[in-house]
Design a protein around this motif. Sequence first.
Motif, mmCIF file in Angstrom:
data_model
loop_
_atom_site.group_PDB
_atom_site.id
_atom_site.type_symbol
_atom_site.label_atom_id
_atom_site.label_comp_id
_atom_site.label_asym_id
_atom_site.label_seq_id
_atom_site.Cartn_x
_atom_site.Cartn_y
_atom_site.Cartn_z
ATOM 1 N N ASP A 153 0.820 -1.220 0.000
ATOM 2 C CA ASP A 153 0.000 0.000 0.000
ATOM 3 C C ASP A 153 0.849 1.262 0.000
ATOM 4 O O ASP A 153 0.447 2.294 -0.544
ATOM 5 C CB ASP A 153 -0.949 0.020 1.204
ATOM 6 N N ASP A 154 2.037 1.188 0.605
ATOM 7 C CA ASP A 154 2.911 2.360 0.710
ATOM 8 C C ASP A 154 4.040 2.339 -0.322
ATOM 9 O O ASP A 154 5.098 2.929 -0.112
ATOM 10 C CB ASP A 154 3.486 2.471 2.119
ATOM 11 N N GLU A 167 6.745 2.875 -3.131
ATOM 12 C CA GLU A 167 7.467 4.068 -3.552
ATOM 13 C C GLU A 167 7.829 3.917 -5.027
ATOM 14 O O GLU A 167 8.176 2.828 -5.480
ATOM 15 C CB GLU A 167 8.751 4.240 -2.742
ATOM 16 N N HIS A 176 4.511 8.142 -3.852
ATOM 17 C CA HIS A 176 4.322 7.282 -2.684
ATOM 18 C C HIS A 176 2.875 6.814 -2.649
ATOM 19 O O HIS A 176 1.956 7.626 -2.723
ATOM 20 C CB HIS A 176 4.671 8.026 -1.394
ATOM 21 N N GLY A 177 2.687 5.511 -2.567
ATOM 22 C CA GLY A 177 1.353 4.935 -2.462
ATOM 23 C C GLY A 177 0.770 4.572 -3.823
ATOM 24 O O GLY A 177 1.239 5.010 -4.872
#
Length: 154
Positions: free
Chosen positions: A43-44, A46, A56-57
């Motif tokens: 989910d996070d 980069e 990001h995300g």
Amino acid sequence: MTSSPPSLSHDANDLAAQRAAIVRQYFRMVDAGDPGLLDLYTDDVELFFPKFGHGHGKEDMVEFARRLWTDLGSIGHDIDGLDIMVCGDRVIVEGREWGTLADGTAWPDGTVSTGRFCNVFTFRGTRISSVHIYADPDIASAHTEKIQQLHRAS
């Protein structure tokens, strides 16, 4: 079609093979424009891409794809010819890509633009937590001033 990466293996060799397989799956999904590609990411996640910068995300991944496909008509990767190197949580890939722009112009031009790229993936388990894409965004060799400055004819 949404597909999930294989489950996490406890054997380092198996995990390296799984990650290499996920990278090949990534390129197949990119070429197909498969939105299930997002399932390969944490989910996070980069992202780095020249001229786009850092993202990001998953939302930034979607925005990057939207911007990239504004000028692209198609993209393909030489999946069988990928040079894949696994080193711990990192997978480094060198390869070739080609396609057409939205206006039908084929790329690379084979002279200045050769379609070569290098991606560096970082994994968390069997999910991609980071992808840095090193490729010349001038895929059609349209940046003539910089080409005249740097190109070395064979």
